[in-house]
Design a protein around this motif. Structure first.
Motif, PDB file in Angstrom:
ATOM      1  N   PHE A 152       0.828  -1.206   0.000  1.00 40.86           N
ATOM      2  CA  PHE A 152       0.000   0.000   0.000  1.00 40.86           C
ATOM      3  C   PHE A 152       0.864   1.257   0.000  1.00 40.86           C
ATOM      4  N   ILE A 153       2.056   1.153   0.585  1.00 39.17           N
ATOM      5  CA  ILE A 153       2.980   2.286   0.590  1.00 39.17           C
ATOM      6  C   ILE A 153       3.680   2.420  -0.754  1.00 39.17           C
ATOM      7  N   MET A 154       4.100   1.274  -1.328  1.00 38.10           N
ATOM      8  CA  MET A 154       4.887   1.285  -2.559  1.00 38.10           C
ATOM      9  C   MET A 154       4.026   1.468  -3.804  1.00 38.10           C
ATOM     10  N   GLU A 155       2.812   0.935  -3.780  1.00 43.69           N
ATOM     11  CA  GLU A 155       1.920   1.000  -4.954  1.00 43.69           C
ATOM     12  C   GLU A 155       0.702   1.851  -4.618  1.00 43.69           C
ATOM     13  N   ARG A 156       0.804   3.149  -4.847  1.00 44.92           N
ATOM     14  CA  ARG A 156      -0.299   4.058  -4.513  1.00 44.92           C
ATOM     15  C   ARG A 156      -1.238   4.295  -5.687  1.00 44.92           C
ATOM     16  N   ASN A 157      -0.884   3.798  -6.844  1.00 43.35           N
ATOM     17  CA  ASN A 157      -1.746   3.931  -8.014  1.00 43.35           C
ATOM     18  C   ASN A 157      -2.826   2.847  -7.976  1.00 43.35           C
ATOM     19  N   PRO A 158      -4.114   3.216  -7.882  1.00 46.43           N
ATOM     20  CA  PRO A 158      -5.186   2.213  -7.792  1.00 46.43           C
ATOM     21  C   PRO A 158      -5.222   1.255  -8.980  1.00 46.43           C
ATOM     22  N   SER A 159      -4.829   1.699 -10.161  1.00 49.54           N
ATOM     23  CA  SER A 159      -4.863   0.836 -11.340  1.00 49.54           C
ATOM     24  C   SER A 159      -3.875  -0.321 -11.240  1.00 49.54           C
ATOM     25  N   SER A 160      -2.856  -0.163 -10.394  1.00 50.37           N
ATOM     26  CA  SER A 160      -1.872  -1.236 -10.225  1.00 50.37           C
ATOM     27  C   SER A 160      -2.483  -2.449  -9.545  1.00 50.37           C
ATOM     28  N   TRP A 161      -3.588  -2.249  -8.834  1.00 48.26           N
ATOM     29  CA  TRP A 161      -4.226  -3.349  -8.111  1.00 48.26           C
ATOM     30  C   TRP A 161      -5.272  -4.075  -8.951  1.00 48.26           C
ATOM     31  N   LYS A 162      -5.477  -3.616 -10.172  1.00 49.00           N
ATOM     32  CA  LYS A 162      -6.421  -4.280 -11.075  1.00 49.00           C
ATOM     33  C   LYS A 162      -5.683  -5.277 -11.951  1.00 49.00           C
ATOM     34  N   LEU A 163      -6.322  -6.414 -12.198  1.00 49.71           N
ATOM     35  CA  LEU A 163      -5.747  -7.453 -13.044  1.00 49.71           C
ATOM     36  C   LEU A 163      -6.287  -7.274 -14.458  1.00 49.71           C
TER      37      LEU A 163
END
Length: 358
Positions: A234-245
Motif C-alpha cells: 500500500f505504501i509502494m503502490e499508490r496507483n489504484p490501477s496497479s491493483w487491477k488485473l
C-alpha cells in the motif's frame, strides 16, 4: 520384503518432495516473470497470492484444530511466526520478484544456489557448524564458499555478450532496453533474497522442531506474511490501477502461486526442514538451473548471457565443493564415534575376561 520396500519408499520421500519443490519454484519464477512483463506489479502479486493461499488454507486449518487435539498455540509461537512471515514473505518475496522483474528467472535460479553456501556461513558464525582449517573437509567448505561468492559477483558485475538467443519473446524491446543498472539492481535484490532465505530456513527449522505441526505453522506464516506485505505494498503502490488485473496470465500466476507455493510448497518445505534440516532443503537448489534455463528460453524468450553462464557454473561448483566437505566431515565424525564406541565396549569386556581367567 514388503516392509523393506515400505522403508525405502519412506526414506526416498523427502528426496522426491524436494525435487517437486524445485520444479514448482522454477515454474513460479517463469510464470510470474511472464505476468510482470504484461505489467503486473510485483508488490501486488505477492499480496494477492499469499492472501489467496491463506484463504485456501483456512478451512483445513480450522477443521484440523477442531477435530484433533493439537499442541497449544502460544504467544511465543505466534511472535516467532510473525518474525518468520516478515523474513520469508514480506522481505524475501518482495525482493525476489522485484529481482526477477529486473533480470530473468534463469539468473534468479542461478543466484539461488548461494542459499546453501550462505546457510553454511551463517551456521559457522552462529557456531552451529565447525570450521577447522587444519582438516580437509573444513578447507573444502571454505574454498567452496569462496568460489560460490565469486560466481555471484561475476553474475552481478559482468553481463557479457549473449550466448543463446531465443526467437520467441513476449516483449523483445524490453530485452533490448534493459539497462545494466537495472540488471545490477536486480542481482542485488536476488542476493538479499538468498540471505533472507538462509536466515528464514534456519529459523523455520527451529520452529518446526519445537512445534511439529505443519498446518498451523504454514497457516500463520502465510497469514502474517500476507498482512505485512499488504502494508508494504500500500505504501509502494499508490496507483489504484496497479491493483487491477488486466490479463489472464496475471490471474493464472496468482492462482498457481497460491495453490502450489503458498499451500503445497510451504507445507513440504516445513516438513522437510523438521525431518532433515535446512542444509538438506538447500542442497537441491542447483537442480533448478537446468529447469529454469529450459523454461525461460522456451516460454519467455530469455537471452542467456556469458556472465550468467560463467557465474552460474562457479556457484554450482562452489556449492558441490561445500557439500562434499560437509559429507566428508560427517563421515569422519561417524568414524570417530564408532571407534569410541568400540573402545568403550572393549574396555568393558576386558575386566570381565580377566575375572573369568582368575
Amino acid at each position: 520384503m514388503g516392509m523393506s520396500c515400505c522403508f525405502h519408499g519412506k526414506a526416498a520421500l523427502p528426496f522426491s518432495a524436494m525435487i517437486m519443490v524445485e520444479c514448482i519454484e522454477v515454474g513460479l519464477t517463469t510464470i510470474s516473470k511472464a505476468a510482470m512483463m504484461k505489467g503486473m506489479s510485483n508488490f501486488v502479486f505477492v499480496v494477492y497470492y499469499n492472501f489467496l493461499g491463506t484463504v485456501i488454507l483456512f478451512p483445513y486449518f480450522a477443521s484440523q484444530n477442531l477435530r484433533r487435539n493439537r499442541s497449544p498455540i502460544t504467544c511465543s509461537l505466534l511472535s516467532k511466526l510473525f518474525v518468520l512471515g516478515s523474513i520469508g514473505i514480506c522481505l524475501l518475496q518482495t525482493c525476489a520478484y522485484a529481482g526477477i522483474n529486473y533480470t530473468s528467472p534463469t539468473l534468479a535460479t542461478a543466484i539461488g544456489n548461494l542459499i546453501p553456501v550462505i546457510t553454511f556461513l551463517l551456521a559457522v558464525i552462529l557456531r552451529m557448524e565447525k570450521l577447522d582449517l587444519r582438516n580437509v573437509s573444513s578447507r573444502a567448505k571454505s574454498m567452496g564458499a569462496i568460489i560460490a561468492i565469486s560466481g555471484a559477483l561475476v553474475v552481478t558485475l559482468y553481463k557479457g555478450p549473449p550466448v543463446l538467443i531465443s526467437q520467441k519473446s513476449f516483449k523483445p524491446s524490453r530485452q533490448l532496453l534493459l539497462q545494466q543498472s537495472d540488471w545490477a539492481l536486480g542481482c542485488l535484490l536476488l542476493l538479499v533474497t538468498c540471505l533472507s532465505s538462509s536466515i528464514g530456513n534456519i529459523f523455520q527449522a527451529s520452529i518446526a522442531k519445537e512445534y511439529p505441526d505443519e498446518v498451523n505453522i504454514v497457516f500463520f506464516y502465510s497469514l502474517f506474511g500476507s498482512i505485512q506485505s499488504a502494508l508494504l505494498s500500500f505504501i509502494m503502490e499508490r496507483n489504484p490501477s496497479s491493483w487491477k488485473l488486466h490479463h489472464g496470465i496475471e490471474i493464472i500466476a496468482i492462482v498457481y502461486a497460491a495453490v502450489f507455493v503458498a499451500v503445497l510448497r510451504n507445507g513440504i518445505v516445513t516438513w522437510c526442514l523438521r525431518e532433515r534440516g535446512p542444509v538438506f532443503v538447500a542442497m537441491y537448489k542447483p537442480l533448478g538451473i537446468v529447469i529454469a534455463v529450459a523454461m525461460g528460453f522456451v516460454f519467455l524468450g530469455d537471452t542467456l548471457y556469458l556472465g550468467s553462464v560463467i557465474g552460474a557454473g562457479a556457484i554450482v561448483t562452489g556449492f558441490y565443493v561445500v557439500t562434499w566437505g560437509q559429507a566428508k566431515e560427517k563421515a569422519e565424525t561417524s568414524r570417530v564415534t564408532n571407534v569410541r564406541d568400540l573402545d568403550t565396549i572393549t574396555g568393558q569386556k576386558i575386566p570381565l575376561l580377566q575375572n573369568m581367567h582368575v
